[in-house]
Design a protein around this motif. Structure first.
Motif, short mmCIF file in Angstrom:
data_model
loop_
_atom_site.label_atom_id
_atom_site.label_comp_id
_atom_site.label_asym_id
_atom_site.label_seq_id
_atom_site.Cartn_x
_atom_site.Cartn_y
_atom_site.Cartn_z
N SER A 1 0.81 -1.21 0.00
CA SER A 1 0.00 0.00 0.00
C SER A 1 0.85 1.26 0.00
CB SER A 1 -0.94 -0.01 1.20
OG SER A 1 -1.88 -1.04 1.13
N LEU A 2 1.80 1.37 0.93
CA LEU A 2 2.60 2.59 1.02
C LEU A 2 3.45 2.80 -0.22
CD1 LEU A 2 3.16 4.92 3.12
CD2 LEU A 2 5.33 3.79 3.49
N LEU A 3 4.02 1.72 -0.75
CA LEU A 3 4.84 1.84 -1.95
C LEU A 3 3.98 2.33 -3.11
CD1 LEU A 3 7.77 1.38 -2.83
CD2 LEU A 3 7.11 -0.91 -3.58
N ASN A 4 2.76 1.83 -3.23
CA ASN A 4 1.85 2.32 -4.27
C ASN A 4 1.42 3.75 -3.99
OD1 ASN A 4 0.55 -0.95 -4.54
ND2 ASN A 4 1.56 0.13 -6.20
N GLY A 5 1.28 4.11 -2.71
CA GLY A 5 0.97 5.49 -2.38
C GLY A 5 2.07 6.44 -2.84
N ILE A 6 3.31 6.04 -2.66
CA ILE A 6 4.44 6.84 -3.13
C ILE A 6 4.43 6.93 -4.66
CG2 ILE A 6 6.97 6.97 -3.25
CD1 ILE A 6 7.04 5.62 -0.49
N GLN A 7 4.08 5.81 -5.32
CA GLN A 7 3.97 5.79 -6.77
C GLN A 7 2.94 6.81 -7.26
OE1 GLN A 7 2.00 2.31 -8.19
NE2 GLN A 7 2.55 2.63 -10.34
N VAL A 8 1.79 6.85 -6.62
CA VAL A 8 0.74 7.81 -7.00
C VAL A 8 1.20 9.24 -6.72
CG1 VAL A 8 -1.60 8.58 -6.47
CG2 VAL A 8 -1.11 6.13 -6.64
N ALA A 9 1.82 9.45 -5.56
CA ALA A 9 2.30 10.79 -5.22
C ALA A 9 3.32 11.28 -6.25
CB ALA A 9 2.92 10.77 -3.82
N GLU A 10 4.22 10.39 -6.64
CA GLU A 10 5.22 10.79 -7.64
C GLU A 10 4.55 11.20 -8.94
OE1 GLU A 10 8.91 9.07 -10.34
OE2 GLU A 10 7.29 7.77 -9.66
N ALA A 11 3.58 10.39 -9.39
CA ALA A 11 2.90 10.71 -10.65
C ALA A 11 2.19 12.06 -10.58
CB ALA A 11 1.90 9.60 -10.98
N LEU A 12 1.56 12.37 -9.45
CA LEU A 12 0.86 13.63 -9.31
C LEU A 12 1.83 14.81 -9.24
CD1 LEU A 12 -1.94 12.52 -6.83
CD2 LEU A 12 -2.22 13.16 -9.23
N ILE A 13 3.00 14.59 -8.63
CA ILE A 13 4.01 15.64 -8.61
C ILE A 13 4.57 15.87 -10.01
CG2 ILE A 13 6.35 16.19 -7.81
CD1 ILE A 13 5.57 14.90 -5.11
N LEU A 14 4.85 14.80 -10.73
CA LEU A 14 5.39 14.94 -12.09
C LEU A 14 4.38 15.59 -13.03
CD1 LEU A 14 7.35 11.59 -12.61
CD2 LEU A 14 8.20 13.80 -11.84
N SER A 15 3.09 15.36 -12.79
CA SER A 15 2.06 15.97 -13.64
C SER A 15 1.87 17.45 -13.36
CB SER A 15 0.72 15.25 -13.42
OG SER A 15 0.13 15.63 -12.19
N GLY A 16 2.40 17.91 -12.22
CA GLY A 16 2.22 19.30 -11.83
C GLY A 16 0.99 19.55 -10.99
N LEU B 1 13.01 -7.73 10.59
CA LEU B 1 12.00 -8.71 10.99
C LEU B 1 12.17 -9.25 12.42
CD1 LEU B 1 9.54 -10.10 9.56
CD2 LEU B 1 11.05 -12.05 9.21
N PRO B 2 13.36 -9.65 12.85
CA PRO B 2 13.47 -10.29 14.17
C PRO B 2 12.95 -9.43 15.33
CG PRO B 2 15.45 -10.71 12.90
CD PRO B 2 14.65 -9.69 12.13
N GLU B 3 13.26 -8.14 15.33
CA GLU B 3 12.89 -7.27 16.45
C GLU B 3 11.59 -6.50 16.25
OE1 GLU B 3 14.44 -7.29 19.41
OE2 GLU B 3 15.53 -8.95 18.50
N HIS B 4 11.06 -6.52 15.02
CA HIS B 4 9.88 -5.70 14.73
C HIS B 4 8.75 -6.47 14.07
CE1 HIS B 4 12.22 -2.18 15.84
NE2 HIS B 4 13.17 -2.60 15.04
N GLY B 5 8.95 -7.70 13.66
CA GLY B 5 7.91 -8.46 13.01
C GLY B 5 7.60 -7.91 11.62
N ASN B 6 6.54 -8.45 11.03
CA ASN B 6 6.09 -7.99 9.72
C ASN B 6 5.20 -6.77 9.92
OD1 ASN B 6 4.89 -7.56 7.26
ND2 ASN B 6 4.14 -9.64 6.97
N CYS B 7 5.73 -5.59 9.63
CA CYS B 7 5.02 -4.33 9.84
C CYS B 7 4.16 -3.94 8.64
CB CYS B 7 6.01 -3.21 10.16
SG CYS B 7 6.87 -3.41 11.72
N ALA B 8 3.82 -4.91 7.79
CA ALA B 8 2.97 -4.67 6.63
C ALA B 8 3.54 -3.51 5.81
CB ALA B 8 1.53 -4.45 7.06
N SER B 9 2.69 -2.53 5.43
CA SER B 9 3.16 -1.49 4.52
C SER B 9 4.14 -0.51 5.16
CB SER B 9 1.97 -0.71 3.96
OG SER B 9 1.35 0.06 4.97
N ALA B 10 4.30 -0.56 6.50
CA ALA B 10 5.27 0.32 7.18
C ALA B 10 6.68 -0.26 7.14
CB ALA B 10 4.85 0.55 8.62
#
Length: 318
Positions: free
Chosen positions: A109-124, A274-283
């Motif tokens: 989710s977060l990686l795709n959020g960054i992808q969308v943000a980049e596209a909107l910034i590049l579009s102006g 992973l060992p000290e924080h587990g699977n933090c999903a999109s974070a």
């Protein structure tokens, strides 16, 4: 013009649950002692406090960053409620009045959020975008387990960790994200699910827990293959040694080692969270960037894996 990752912040709830604690809490079926840590490499994970919502975790991370933004994207597998978009709740808690919306794609989710943000910034359309996540998977773990089969079906939930993260992106004429690619095999959508709350199972409590088949999920990613990551290096003419950090989404140490060996990622470029924080999903990916430390001008690689299934790669000069 490029979109640059200006800053990153994370928030980890203070309550810690060890793998031993998880095994002790499961009722109805007793797994062999030490099994979860032995299979996954996870020792500890973070748990949000009672009453602490997904939006709260995102807000705790976002408060550490500059709020001079013209768009907020909440990009998470978790959400406060079906409606409205959790982005509205985050914005209200931060006192923002800019446009907002949600992006959702499991652990990517977060990686795709960054992808969308980049596209909107590049579009102006926008110049400064705050992308944030708040993950609360601890609310969907099955603790009453009737037998071994149900334990296996619920196992993914025992690896997950609550966390918040925020990423600030801004237009920059000099440096920023310079490569991105995403892929999906949506025929594998049913391998790992949290079925409740949507139109398929709107009110059935039995569907409010994580379900999944770890073996099938691993096979699905292996079938998809590493081409998306290998191609990124071929198209940019770079090697993993050219990056200060190679952040990889982590669900279990054996699979991380397999992927790193397959791709030839040097050990000193990985941040093993992973060992000290587990699977933090999109974070997970922003957490690794923060743990690894980076300086302006460093190149970083973000390698995403998500249920559904999806894969993503993003290369950036910070």
């Amino acid at each position: 013009m490029k979109a640059r990752i200006v800053d990153i912040a994370t928030y980890l709830p203070g309550l810690i649950r060890t793998s031993g604690d998880v095994e002790e809490r499961i009722e109805g079926f007793r797994a062999p002692k030490g099994l979860i840590e032995r299979l996954t490499g996870i020792r500890r994970r973070h748990v949000a406090a009672d009453g602490q919502q997904a939006s709260d975790l995102a807000v705790e991370a976002a408060r550490q960053l500059d709020h001079d933004v013209d768009l907020l994207i909440f990009a998470s597998a978790s959400q406060d409620m079906v409606e409205p978009a959790t982005a509205h709740i985050v914005a209200a808690k931060l006192g923002l009045s800019c446009p907002v919306f949600d992006v959702k794609n499991a652990c990517n989710s977060l990686l795709n959020g960054i992808q969308v943000a980049e596209a909107l910034i590049l579009s102006g359309a926008h110049r400064r975008v705050l992308v944030c996540t708040g993950e609360t998977p601890s609310r969907a773990i099955r603790w009453q387990v009737k037998d071994r089969e149900q334990f296996v079906d619920s196992f993914a939930g025992y690896t997950l960790s609550d966390a918040g993260a925020a990423v600030l992106l801004a237009a920059d004429p000099r440096r920023g994200i310079f490569y991105r690619d995403f892929s999906a095999d949506s025929t594998a959508w049913d391998i790992g699910t949290l079925p409740g709350g949507g139109s398929a199972h709107p009110r059935d409590h039995e569907y409010s827990y994580f379900r999944g088949d770890g073996r099938r999920l691993k096979e699905a990613f292996e079938k998809a293959g590493p081409d998306i990551f290998v191609t990124a290096l071929k198209r940019t003419g770079l090697s993993w040694d050219d990056f200060a950090i190679v952040a990889v989404h982590q669900v279990a140490l054996p699979y991380l080692r397999f992927l790193a060996d397959t791709l030839g990622i040097p050990e000193d470029r990985l941040v093993v969270s992973l060992p000290e924080h587990g699977n933090c999903a999109s974070a997970t990916l922003p957490l690794q960037l923060q743990l690894g430390g980076w300086a302006p001008g460093d190149r970083v690689a973000l390698l995403g894996l998500g249920g559904g299934i999806s894969m993503g790669v993003m290369l950036a000069e910070m």
